[in-house]
Every structure is written in structure tokens, then in C-alpha cells.
Design a protein around this motif. Structure first.
Motif, PDB file in Angstrom:
ATOM      1  N   ASN A  81     -52.651 -31.440  27.386  1.00 38.83           N
ATOM      2  CA  ASN A  81     -52.950 -30.827  26.094  1.00 38.83           C
ATOM      3  C   ASN A  81     -54.443 -30.817  25.803  1.00 38.83           C
ATOM      4  O   ASN A  81     -54.849 -30.823  24.642  1.00 38.83           O
ATOM      5  N   SER A  82     -55.259 -30.762  26.825  1.00 43.91           N
ATOM      6  CA  SER A  82     -56.709 -30.883  26.651  1.00 43.91           C
ATOM      7  C   SER A  82     -57.289 -29.772  25.774  1.00 43.91           C
ATOM      8  O   SER A  82     -58.293 -29.985  25.099  1.00 43.91           O
ATOM      9  N   TYR A  83     -56.659 -28.629  25.754  1.00 48.74           N
ATOM     10  CA  TYR A  83     -57.167 -27.512  24.964  1.00 48.74           C
ATOM     11  C   TYR A  83     -57.079 -27.786  23.457  1.00 48.74           C
ATOM     12  O   TYR A  83     -57.725 -27.102  22.669  1.00 48.74           O
ATOM     13  N   LEU A  84     -56.312 -28.777  23.041  1.00 49.59           N
ATOM     14  CA  LEU A  84     -56.176 -29.110  21.629  1.00 49.59           C
ATOM     15  C   LEU A  84     -57.228 -30.098  21.140  1.00 49.59           C
ATOM     16  O   LEU A  84     -57.401 -30.281  19.946  1.00 49.59           O
ATOM     17  N   PHE A  85     -57.904 -30.729  22.078  1.00 45.60           N
ATOM     18  CA  PHE A  85     -58.863 -31.771  21.721  1.00 45.60           C
ATOM     19  C   PHE A  85     -60.274 -31.193  21.632  1.00 45.60           C
ATOM     20  O   PHE A  85     -60.648 -30.340  22.437  1.00 45.60           O
ATOM     21  N   PRO A  86     -61.067 -31.686  20.694  1.00 41.99           N
ATOM     22  CA  PRO A  86     -62.458 -31.232  20.622  1.00 41.99           C
ATOM     23  C   PRO A  86     -63.265 -31.737  21.829  1.00 41.99           C
ATOM     24  O   PRO A  86     -62.856 -32.674  22.516  1.00 41.99           O
ATOM     25  N   GLN A  87     -64.387 -31.110  22.048  1.00 45.29           N
ATOM     26  CA  GLN A  87     -65.225 -31.411  23.210  1.00 45.29           C
ATOM     27  C   GLN A  87     -65.629 -32.880  23.279  1.00 45.29           C
ATOM     28  O   GLN A  87     -65.704 -33.452  24.351  1.00 45.29           O
ATOM     29  N   ARG A  88     -65.887 -33.514  22.142  1.00 55.56           N
ATOM     30  CA  ARG A  88     -66.331 -34.909  22.146  1.00 55.56           C
ATOM     31  C   ARG A  88     -65.293 -35.843  22.760  1.00 55.56           C
ATOM     32  O   ARG A  88     -65.635 -36.887  23.293  1.00 55.56           O
ATOM     33  N   VAL A  89     -64.012 -35.471  22.703  1.00 56.83           N
ATOM     34  CA  VAL A  89     -62.953 -36.314  23.269  1.00 56.83           C
ATOM     35  C   VAL A  89     -63.043 -36.313  24.793  1.00 56.83           C
ATOM     36  O   VAL A  89     -62.767 -37.329  25.430  1.00 56.83           O
ATOM     37  N   PHE A  90     -63.478 -35.204  25.384  1.00 59.26           N
ATOM     38  CA  PHE A  90     -63.664 -35.160  26.838  1.00 59.26           C
ATOM     39  C   PHE A  90     -64.667 -36.228  27.268  1.00 59.26           C
ATOM     40  O   PHE A  90     -64.465 -36.923  28.258  1.00 59.26           O
ATOM     41  N   PHE A  91     -65.739 -36.348  26.510  1.00 55.41           N
ATOM     42  CA  PHE A  91     -66.755 -37.358  26.812  1.00 55.41           C
ATOM     43  C   PHE A  91     -66.169 -38.762  26.687  1.00 55.41           C
ATOM     44  O   PHE A  91     -66.410 -39.624  27.546  1.00 55.41           O
ATOM     45  N   GLN A  92     -65.387 -39.021  25.639  1.00 54.48           N
ATOM     46  CA  GLN A  92     -64.769 -40.331  25.446  1.00 54.48           C
ATOM     47  C   GLN A  92     -63.789 -40.650  26.572  1.00 54.48           C
ATOM     48  O   GLN A  92     -63.743 -41.777  27.063  1.00 54.48           O
ATOM     49  N   VAL A  93     -62.999 -39.675  26.975  1.00 62.05           N
ATOM     50  CA  VAL A  93     -62.039 -39.891  28.064  1.00 62.05           C
ATOM     51  C   VAL A  93     -62.776 -40.177  29.370  1.00 62.05           C
ATOM     52  O   VAL A  93     -62.389 -41.063  30.136  1.00 62.05           O
ATOM     53  N   THR A  94     -63.860 -39.464  29.604  1.00 61.46           N
ATOM     54  CA  THR A  94     -64.655 -39.696  30.813  1.00 61.46           C
ATOM     55  C   THR A  94     -65.244 -41.106  30.810  1.00 61.46           C
ATOM     56  O   THR A  94     -65.184 -41.819  31.816  1.00 61.46           O
ATOM     57  N   LYS A  95     -65.809 -41.518  29.679  1.00 60.70           N
ATOM     58  CA  LYS A  95     -66.380 -42.865  29.589  1.00 60.70           C
ATOM     59  C   LYS A  95     -65.316 -43.939  29.761  1.00 60.70           C
ATOM     60  O   LYS A  95     -65.521 -44.892  30.516  1.00 60.70           O
ATOM     61  N   THR A  96     -64.189 -43.796  29.074  1.00 62.13           N
ATOM     62  CA  THR A  96     -63.148 -44.825  29.198  1.00 62.13           C
ATOM     63  C   THR A  96     -62.551 -44.834  30.598  1.00 62.13           C
ATOM     64  O   THR A  96     -62.162 -45.894  31.089  1.00 62.13           O
ATOM     65  N   SER A  97     -62.501 -43.685  31.254  1.00 63.09           N
ATOM     66  CA  SER A  97     -61.986 -43.643  32.626  1.00 63.09           C
ATOM     67  C   SER A  97     -62.908 -44.395  33.573  1.00 63.09           C
ATOM     68  O   SER A  97     -62.446 -45.148  34.438  1.00 63.09           O
ATOM     69  N   LEU A  98     -64.197 -44.200  33.417  1.00 64.91           N
ATOM     70  CA  LEU A  98     -65.163 -44.915  34.254  1.00 64.91           C
ATOM     71  C   LEU A  98     -65.060 -46.422  34.025  1.00 64.91           C
ATOM     72  O   LEU A  98     -65.008 -47.209  34.980  1.00 64.91           O
ATOM     73  N   VAL A  99     -64.991 -46.826  32.767  1.00 68.33           N
ATOM     74  CA  VAL A  99     -64.879 -48.250  32.443  1.00 68.33           C
ATOM     75  C   VAL A  99     -63.549 -48.807  32.955  1.00 68.33           C
ATOM     76  O   VAL A  99     -63.496 -49.928  33.479  1.00 68.33           O
ATOM     77  N   THR A 100     -62.483 -48.029  32.845  1.00 74.67           N
ATOM     78  CA  THR A 100     -61.170 -48.482  33.315  1.00 74.67           C
ATOM     79  C   THR A 100     -61.172 -48.710  34.816  1.00 74.67           C
ATOM     80  O   THR A 100     -60.626 -49.713  35.298  1.00 74.67           O
ATOM     81  N   ILE A 101     -61.790 -47.831  35.571  1.00 70.22           N
ATOM     82  CA  ILE A 101     -61.869 -48.016  37.029  1.00 70.22           C
ATOM     83  C   ILE A 101     -62.644 -49.289  37.358  1.00 70.22           C
ATOM     84  O   ILE A 101     -62.231 -50.086  38.201  1.00 70.22           O
ATOM     85  N   LYS A 102     -63.752 -49.514  36.665  1.00 69.05           N
ATOM     86  CA  LYS A 102     -64.538 -50.733  36.905  1.00 69.05           C
ATOM     87  C   LYS A 102     -63.745 -51.979  36.517  1.00 69.05           C
ATOM     88  O   LYS A 102     -63.793 -52.997  37.209  1.00 69.05           O
ATOM     89  N   LEU A 103     -63.011 -51.900  35.413  1.00 66.26           N
ATOM     90  CA  LEU A 103     -62.195 -53.040  34.997  1.00 66.26           C
ATOM     91  C   LEU A 103     -61.051 -53.296  35.973  1.00 66.26           C
ATOM     92  O   LEU A 103     -60.694 -54.455  36.215  1.00 66.26           O
TER      93      LEU A 103
END
Length: 152
Positions: A81-103
Motif C-alpha cells: 500500500n505504499s502509494y497511500l503513504f506520504p513521501q516522508r514515510v518512505f524515508f522512515q521505513v528506509t531508516k528503520t530497515s537499516l537499523v533493523t538489519i544492524k540490530l
């Protein structure tokens, strides 16, 4: 309950058991859930065998595996459902994904250290050897599937 209306490309609000969840705050709630998952991954601690032999329903890493499954489901919800989310959420998902992989890497290292500290004969619980490499393998598979596989 907030549902996704594919025709209007928007969130729809229906009678919800949680009246606080609405179309206006579902995006903030999604971001909050992602941050809570990251916080929970940070706070996860392998079981303390030396204090007492805990009983596990599936294995000593079930809590961590459940967190990873919850993370995977959250990311899949976003991806479909990415088309429903504003652009700033893409940045948040990218950041949390990077942190999640490191964790995940950090927690896997801690669980290996925990496993190496187990004495196989004296740390036998109701499910068998809690230091078994098979239990670490299920954790590694979960990380590969629910974390790295979902992000890729």
C-alpha cells in the motif's frame, strides 16, 4: 478499523474497537509501530540460563523471532500500500530497515555468545538442549526471511 480503499487510493475508517485510530492518524500509528519494533529489538536479551532454566514453548529465541515476523508483516503492509503513504514515510521505513538489519546482526551475535556459554549437559530443559545449534539456525532463518528477505 482502518481499511484501505483501492478505488480511491485512501484509507477508510469503519467502526473501530479503537476509536483513536482514524484515517488522519493511521500513518503516524504505522510509524510508531515501526519505532516500537526497533526499540523492542534493541531491548531483547537472550535468556539467562545461569539464573534458572526457563521453559520455552518453541525455543529460547521465540520472542525475537516473533518480533521479526511482526516487522515483516508491517513492511509487507507498507509495500502493498505504499502509494497511500506520504513521501516522508518512505524515508522512515528506509531508516528503520537499516537499523533493523544492524540490530538483527547484533542480536544474532549476542545469541551465538549466549549459545556458546551454555553447557549442553546441564542446560537441558524440557525441550531438550537449549544450546542446540538447531535453535540458532531457526533464528538465522527467521532473520533471513523476515528481515533481509522482506526488505529486499
Amino acid at each position: 478499523v482502518v481499511l484501505i480503499n483501492r478505488k480511491s487510493n485512501d484509507f477508510e475508517s469503519h467502526a473501530s474497537p479503537l476509536p483513536i485510530v482514524s484515517t488522519k492518524n493511521v500513518i503516524l500509528l504505522f510509524e510508531l509501530v515501526l519505532h516500537m519494533i526497533v526499540s523492542s529489538l534493541t531491548l531483547y536479551d537472550p535468556p539467562h540460563i545461569k539464573r534458572s532454566i526457563p521453559t520455552f514453548h518453541g525455543g529460547p529465541f521465540d520472542e525475537l523471532i516473533s518480533l521479526l515476523e511482526f516487522y515483516s508483516n508491517s513492511i509487507l503492509l507498507f509495500q502493498t500500500n505504499s502509494y497511500l503513504f506520504p513521501q516522508r514515510v518512505f524515508f522512515q521505513v528506509t531508516k528503520t530497515s537499516l537499523v533493523t538489519i544492524k540490530l538483527c546482526e547484533y542480536q544474532l551475535r549476542r545469541c551465538v555468545e549466549w549459545r556458546n556459554s551454555c553447557r549442553t549437559l546441564s542446560d537441558v530443559g524440557p525441550q531438550g538442549d537449549l544450546g542446540s545449534p538447531d535453535l540458532l539456525q531457526s533464528l538465522a532463518n527467521s532473520i533471513a526471511t523476515n528481515c533481509v528477505g522482506t526488505i529486499a
